[in-house]
Design a protein around this motif. Structure first.
Motif, mmCIF file in Angstrom:
data_model
loop_
_atom_site.group_PDB
_atom_site.id
_atom_site.type_symbol
_atom_site.label_atom_id
_atom_site.label_comp_id
_atom_site.label_asym_id
_atom_site.label_seq_id
_atom_site.Cartn_x
_atom_site.Cartn_y
_atom_site.Cartn_z
ATOM 1 N N MET A 1 0.854 -1.177 0.000
ATOM 2 C CA MET A 1 0.000 0.000 0.000
ATOM 3 C C MET A 1 0.898 1.238 0.000
ATOM 4 O O MET A 1 1.795 1.348 0.806
ATOM 5 N N ARG A 2 0.680 2.145 -0.943
ATOM 6 C CA ARG A 2 1.439 3.390 -1.014
ATOM 7 C C ARG A 2 0.816 4.415 -0.074
ATOM 8 O O ARG A 2 -0.394 4.456 0.104
ATOM 9 N N ASN A 3 1.653 5.256 0.500
ATOM 10 C CA ASN A 3 1.115 6.284 1.380
ATOM 11 C C ASN A 3 1.124 7.626 0.676
ATOM 12 O O ASN A 3 1.968 7.911 -0.153
ATOM 13 N N LEU A 4 0.191 8.421 1.030
ATOM 14 C CA LEU A 4 0.097 9.781 0.511
ATOM 15 C C LEU A 4 0.176 10.764 1.677
ATOM 16 O O LEU A 4 -0.276 11.892 1.577
ATOM 17 N N ASN A 14 6.280 7.963 -1.024
ATOM 18 C CA ASN A 14 6.278 6.744 -1.831
ATOM 19 C C ASN A 14 6.761 5.521 -1.057
ATOM 20 O O ASN A 14 6.963 4.468 -1.644
ATOM 21 N N THR A 15 6.990 5.671 0.258
ATOM 22 C CA THR A 15 7.339 4.516 1.074
ATOM 23 C C THR A 15 6.060 3.738 1.359
ATOM 24 O O THR A 15 5.041 4.309 1.736
ATOM 25 N N GLU A 16 6.138 2.448 1.181
ATOM 26 C CA GLU A 16 4.954 1.629 1.383
ATOM 27 C C GLU A 16 4.566 1.572 2.857
ATOM 28 O O GLU A 16 5.405 1.719 3.738
ATOM 29 N N THR A 17 3.274 1.333 3.104
ATOM 30 C CA THR A 17 2.781 1.156 4.463
ATOM 31 C C THR A 17 2.310 -0.278 4.639
ATOM 32 O O THR A 17 2.096 -1.008 3.673
ATOM 33 N N ALA A 18 2.185 -0.669 5.894
ATOM 34 C CA ALA A 18 1.655 -1.984 6.235
ATOM 35 C C ALA A 18 0.725 -1.812 7.427
ATOM 36 O O ALA A 18 0.740 -0.772 8.088
ATOM 37 N N ARG A 19 -0.056 -2.816 7.679
ATOM 38 C CA ARG A 19 -0.979 -2.775 8.822
ATOM 39 C C ARG A 19 -0.571 -3.843 9.829
ATOM 40 O O ARG A 19 -0.164 -4.946 9.455
ATOM 41 N N PHE A 20 -0.717 -3.470 11.088
ATOM 42 C CA PHE A 20 -0.400 -4.368 12.192
ATOM 43 C C PHE A 20 -1.589 -4.372 13.127
ATOM 44 O O PHE A 20 -2.136 -3.323 13.459
ATOM 45 N N LYS A 21 -1.991 -5.557 13.534
ATOM 46 C CA LYS A 21 -3.105 -5.650 14.476
ATOM 47 C C LYS A 21 -2.540 -5.935 15.864
ATOM 48 O O LYS A 21 -1.913 -6.974 16.105
ATOM 49 N N ALA A 22 -2.729 -5.000 16.776
ATOM 50 C CA ALA A 22 -2.203 -5.122 18.137
ATOM 51 C C ALA A 22 -3.019 -6.139 18.937
ATOM 52 O O ALA A 22 -4.108 -6.552 18.516
ATOM 53 N N ALA A 23 -2.496 -6.537 20.094
ATOM 54 C CA ALA A 23 -3.148 -7.528 20.944
ATOM 55 C C ALA A 23 -4.550 -7.089 21.364
ATOM 56 O O ALA A 23 -5.439 -7.921 21.556
ATOM 57 N N ILE A 29 -1.336 1.415 11.358
ATOM 58 C CA ILE A 29 -0.691 1.523 10.048
ATOM 59 C C ILE A 29 0.701 2.096 10.271
ATOM 60 O O ILE A 29 0.873 3.086 10.987
ATOM 61 N N HIS A 30 1.713 1.477 9.677
ATOM 62 C CA HIS A 30 3.094 1.950 9.835
ATOM 63 C C HIS A 30 3.818 1.928 8.500
ATOM 64 O O HIS A 30 3.390 1.253 7.556
ATOM 65 N N LEU A 31 4.900 2.676 8.441
ATOM 66 C CA LEU A 31 5.729 2.689 7.237
ATOM 67 C C LEU A 31 6.583 1.438 7.194
ATOM 68 O O LEU A 31 7.118 1.011 8.216
ATOM 69 N N LYS A 32 6.726 0.884 6.004
ATOM 70 C CA LYS A 32 7.678 -0.210 5.843
ATOM 71 C C LYS A 32 9.084 0.371 5.795
ATOM 72 O O LYS A 32 9.260 1.573 5.584
ATOM 73 N N ARG A 33 10.055 -0.470 5.967
ATOM 74 C CA ARG A 33 11.445 -0.023 5.963
ATOM 75 C C ARG A 33 11.784 0.637 4.628
ATOM 76 O O ARG A 33 11.382 0.163 3.572
ATOM 77 N N ARG A 34 12.529 1.721 4.732
ATOM 78 C CA ARG A 34 12.963 2.448 3.535
ATOM 79 C C ARG A 34 14.357 1.958 3.159
ATOM 80 O O ARG A 34 15.303 2.129 3.921
#
Length: 109
Positions: A1-4, A14-23, A29-34
């Protein structure tokens, strides 16, 4: 997923994002590694010879017209610690185009 979320001048644009579901079930939503390309993959505009008192924000303002673009000099010189780039008087710093922008023929700095 691209972030705007970030402007085109940001290192995170243009750094991709990912989703994490907490406990607790909350979705974060967080940025993936650049990942940064090797310095030789950036098209060289010119070099700068470090002199006493040089700072990356001032150099970036001088060469790129935006002091907030200091990260581009870091990327172009493979620096993880920006301050180290100007610690050594006489060091040559590469001033480059952003990653993926090819050299412009007949343009010199």
């Amino acid at each position: 997923m691209r972030n705007l979320l970030f402007p085109p001048t940001s290192r995170y644009y243009n750094t991709e994002t990912a989703r994490f579901k907490a406990a607790d079930g909350q979705e974060v939503i967080h940025l993936k590694r650049r990942f940064i390309a090797a310095p030789e993959h950036f098209s060289l505009l010119q070099e700068h010879l470090v002199t006493e008192g040089d700072r990356l924000d001032n150099l970036t303002a001088l060469y790129l017209n935006d002091p907030l673009q200091f990260w581009r000099i870091c990327d172009a010189n493979g620096a993880m610690l920006p301050a180290e780039l100007t610690d050594e008087i006489g060091r040559r710093l590469r001033i480059t185009l952003p990653e993926g922008i090819p050299e412009i023929p007949n343009v010199t700095g």
